[in-house]
Design an enzyme around this catalytic site. Sequence first.
Site, short mmCIF file in Angstrom:
data_model
loop_
_atom_site.label_atom_id
_atom_site.label_comp_id
_atom_site.label_asym_id
_atom_site.label_seq_id
_atom_site.Cartn_x
_atom_site.Cartn_y
_atom_site.Cartn_z
N GLU A 81 29.78 -40.65 57.92
CA GLU A 81 29.46 -41.02 59.30
C GLU A 81 29.66 -39.89 60.31
O GLU A 81 29.05 -39.90 61.37
CB GLU A 81 30.27 -42.25 59.72
N LYS B 199 36.24 -31.95 63.77
CA LYS B 199 37.28 -32.02 62.73
C LYS B 199 37.53 -30.59 62.23
O LYS B 199 38.64 -30.22 61.92
CB LYS B 199 36.84 -32.91 61.56
N ASP B 200 36.45 -29.81 62.18
CA ASP B 200 36.57 -28.39 61.81
C ASP B 200 36.60 -27.58 63.11
O ASP B 200 35.68 -26.79 63.38
CB ASP B 200 35.38 -27.97 60.94
N SER C 34 33.79 -35.59 53.37
CA SER C 34 33.19 -35.72 52.03
C SER C 34 34.26 -35.67 50.96
O SER C 34 34.09 -36.18 49.86
CB SER C 34 32.19 -34.58 51.80
N MET D 36 26.91 -29.57 54.11
CA MET D 36 26.96 -29.28 52.67
C MET D 36 26.69 -30.57 51.90
O MET D 36 27.04 -30.69 50.72
CB MET D 36 28.33 -28.69 52.30
N LEU E 186 26.75 -36.82 52.71
CA LEU E 186 26.84 -37.15 54.13
C LEU E 186 27.73 -38.37 54.39
O LEU E 186 27.72 -39.32 53.62
CB LEU E 186 25.43 -37.42 54.69
N HIS F 105 28.72 -36.79 59.81
CA HIS F 105 27.41 -36.11 59.84
C HIS F 105 26.38 -36.98 60.56
O HIS F 105 25.55 -36.46 61.33
CB HIS F 105 26.88 -35.88 58.41
N VAL G 298 34.68 -38.41 63.63
CA VAL G 298 34.51 -39.85 63.37
C VAL G 298 35.59 -40.25 62.37
O VAL G 298 35.85 -39.53 61.40
CB VAL G 298 33.10 -40.14 62.80
#
Length: 284
Positions: free
Chosen positions: A35, A149-150, A186, A30, A33, A37, A176
């Site tokens: 680290e 993380k998700d 984000s 989304m 960005l 991503h 990360v």
Amino acid sequence: MRVITTIEEMQDAILHAKKGGQSIGYVPTMGFLHEGHLSLMEKARGENDIVVISIFVNPLQFGPTEDLSSYPRDFERDKELSMQKKVDYIFYPSVEEMYPHPSSVTVKVNARTDVLCGKSRPGHFDGVATVLTKLFHIIQPEKAYFGTKDAQQVAVVEGLVHDFHFPIEIIPVETVRETDGLAKSSRNVNLQTEEREQAPILYQSLLRAKEAIIAGERDPQKVVALITEMVTEKTDGKIDYIEVYSYPMLREMIKLNGKFIIAMAVKFSKARLIDNIILEINEK
Ligand code: PAF
């Protein structure tokens, strides 16, 4: 690197790549960005001929009181970072391009959504599954990369790919973190100064739980209590959930054994942070 804003052009580029026998690695995002991503892009770059990322803030996965309008955006910066990571295509559609009229079909996720973020964000994973179904059809990747993380999202997407027979391999990539342990997100930019100082407690409490488990703790409720105490005492955040489930099925556990996730969501004034660790014990 090419930025593509229409579905038709994206499909043409994909068709061309496929005709040339090139493999496609895909990183859905989304935007804004970070680290996390970038590590997904690096992995995709190492494993595929063509790397496509999408940047689309998907309204369908935000609830009416959630942060859709304040979700951070910086396309120029995202473009620069993607170029550095040697991305081939950024798919950057508008909301009108993705959802030109009210949807006649959406995807409803029936499993693994009555807990964790699925419980506190009703409809969220339906929105994620709907947009990914569209994006997977448009981009047709062999591999798609998601951050752990998700972790619930990874589990839901694995279910989607399995149940709808997408010929796509889902590649989970480790979270990360900042040097103080805070998971990159984000949403971190929305933390107030003091909240940013407190936020690493989330990961520290997960590590504290891990230590207790290594020392022999097997009661999920005691693990939850330990984390709750630490987060309540040391942060101003409001706990949304702290829960332990088997992973990836996300079923309740009486006693810790097998693979499981300890996951949390904590609301600060303008940012809701999530974090988790996945552990495995193999006891008879
Ligand atoms: O993880 C995200 O950023 C989003 O949920 C995703 C996978 C891009 C779908 O909108």
